[in-house]
Design an enzyme around this catalytic site. Structure first.
Site, PDB file in Angstrom:
ATOM      1  CG  HIS A   9      65.308  51.940  21.027  1.00 10.37           C
ATOM      2  ND1 HIS A   9      66.057  53.091  21.164  1.00 10.37           N
ATOM      3  CD2 HIS A   9      64.060  52.241  21.460  1.00 10.37           C
ATOM      4  CE1 HIS A   9      65.291  54.038  21.674  1.00 10.37           C
ATOM      5  NE2 HIS A   9      64.080  53.557  21.870  1.00 10.37           N
ATOM      6  CD  GLU A  36      60.655  51.477  19.246  1.00  8.75           C
ATOM      7  OE1 GLU A  36      61.784  51.944  19.019  1.00  8.75           O
ATOM      8  OE2 GLU A  36      59.899  51.955  20.112  1.00  8.75           O
ATOM      9  CG  ASP A  38      59.226  55.328  18.117  1.00  6.35           C
ATOM     10  OD1 ASP A  38      58.594  54.844  19.075  1.00  6.35           O
ATOM     11  OD2 ASP A  38      60.470  55.401  18.078  1.00  6.35           O
ATOM     12  CG  HIS A  51      61.556  58.944  18.989  1.00  2.00           C
ATOM     13  ND1 HIS A  51      61.671  60.066  19.783  1.00  2.00           N
ATOM     14  CD2 HIS A  51      61.352  57.900  19.835  1.00  2.00           C
ATOM     15  CE1 HIS A  51      61.565  59.695  21.049  1.00  2.00           C
ATOM     16  NE2 HIS A  51      61.375  58.402  21.112  1.00  2.00           N
TER      17      HIS A  51
HETATM   18 CA    CA Z   1      59.572  53.944  20.931  1.00  2.00          CA
END
Ligand code: CA
Length: 317
Positions: A9, A36, A38, A51
């Site tokens: 994450h 991940e 974003d 993010h």
């Molecule tokens: Ca996310």
């Protein structure tokens, strides 16, 4: 059942400032399956890995560019060019109001040099690791706030999908999941923008909590059938899968996990944090045992990919 996947994450964000390349490298070294990303856009329309639509919770933008905040006091990535954003220094996440770190035990605000980068740069980095480590680390990009970007005159989904296509992610066989919270936009990615990738519909707690209330089973089924029409899986908060963790180690599951699997959807809940366990969960291991061992989720977003990798290898491999 296949072994659940470990999704780092924002990288190994429990150990290094989120979404920096060092955090991604550490997650890869710890054996995460997916890293991940974003994604938001800059003023010049370049997708970057960040993010929030704001820059002021992970960078020194307020010190570097005083006067560039909007009337709400916030500094928006979309008001800055990529060239400007490249000059910012990244730190562990902090409150833009108080300057205090969000997680007090994580990486300190020392004078180190972390920076932001583009989505294309991160993909090149991951593909470089795939080559040098003879592995296939997957990518897991999230389209952030498409409605906001549209109001700012940008079609973030089309831009992100183009970068993925150009980077070689062109089918469901690729190690790539596309994710988004905005349900109409996620559906648009599949139907209108012809996204050929695996898609995860992220679930907003407030919207889905209502569907999980007891008398509305038919509504839950209808909602999941709709999602299954365009997506391959769901990304719910843990609280939508488990309504109550009890001090004695037992728990109350909602109907979501069974219903989603019934509709053929994989389940990738968020977020596993050793330093922020849900109320009454006795340990990080117990949380993973409930999710992977008992609810049989297919993967999870973890800030501590080493601990999640170790648990899965010990208990499920
Ligand atoms: Ca996310």
């Amino acid at each position: 059942m296949p072994t659940p996947i470990v999704i780092a994450h924002r990288g190994a964000s429990g150990y290094l400032p989120e979404h920096t390349l060092p955090a991604k490298a550490l997650a890869a070294g710890m054996g995460a399956d997916y890293l991940e990303q974003d994604v938001v856009l800059t003023r010049d329309g370049v997708p970057i890995v960040l993010h929030d639509i704001h820059l002021d919770t992970v960078t020194d933008v307020a010190e570097r560019f005083p006067g560039r905040a909007r009337p709400d006091g916030r500094y928006y990535a979309i008001d800055f060019t990529l060239e400007e954003i490249r000059t910012l220094l990244v730190r562990e996440r902090f409150s833009h109001k108080t300057g205090q770190p969000v997680f007090s035990k994580r990486f300190p605000h020392v004078a180190s040099r972390f920076t932001l980068h583009t989505l294309a740069e991160e993909i090149a980095f991951v593909q470089g690791l795939n080559r040098s480590m003879s592995r296939t680390f997957g990518i897991y990009p999230e389209i952030k706030q498409p409605a906001f970007h549209r109001r700012e005159g940008q079609d973030i989904s089309a831009i992100v999908l183009r970068v993925l296509e150009e980077s070689g992610y062109r089918s469901k066989e690729e190690a790539c999941y596309l994710q988004c919270f905005d349900e109409p936009e996620t559906e648009r990615c599949r139907r209108e923008l012809k996204c050929p990738l695996k898609i995860i519909q992220l679930l907003e707690e407030k919207d889905w909590k209502l569907l999980l209330a007891a008398p509305r089973r038919g509504d839950l089924d209808a909602a999941l059938a709709k999602v299954a029409g365009y997506a391959d899986g769901i990304g719910p908060p843990v609280s939508l899968l488990v309504s109550e963790f009890r001090a004695d180690g037992t728990f109350a599951a909602t109907e979501l996990a069974a219903a989603a699997h019934h509709h053929g959807l994989v389940i990738h809940p968020w977020t596993l944090r050793r330093d922020e366990l849900p109320k009454s969960v006795p340990s990080f291991d117990r949380q993973m045992e409930i999710l992977f061992g008992e609810l049989r989720v297919d993967g999870a977003f973890s800030d501590f990919p080493d601990l999640t990798r170790q648990w899965i290898d010990r208990r499920m491999a």
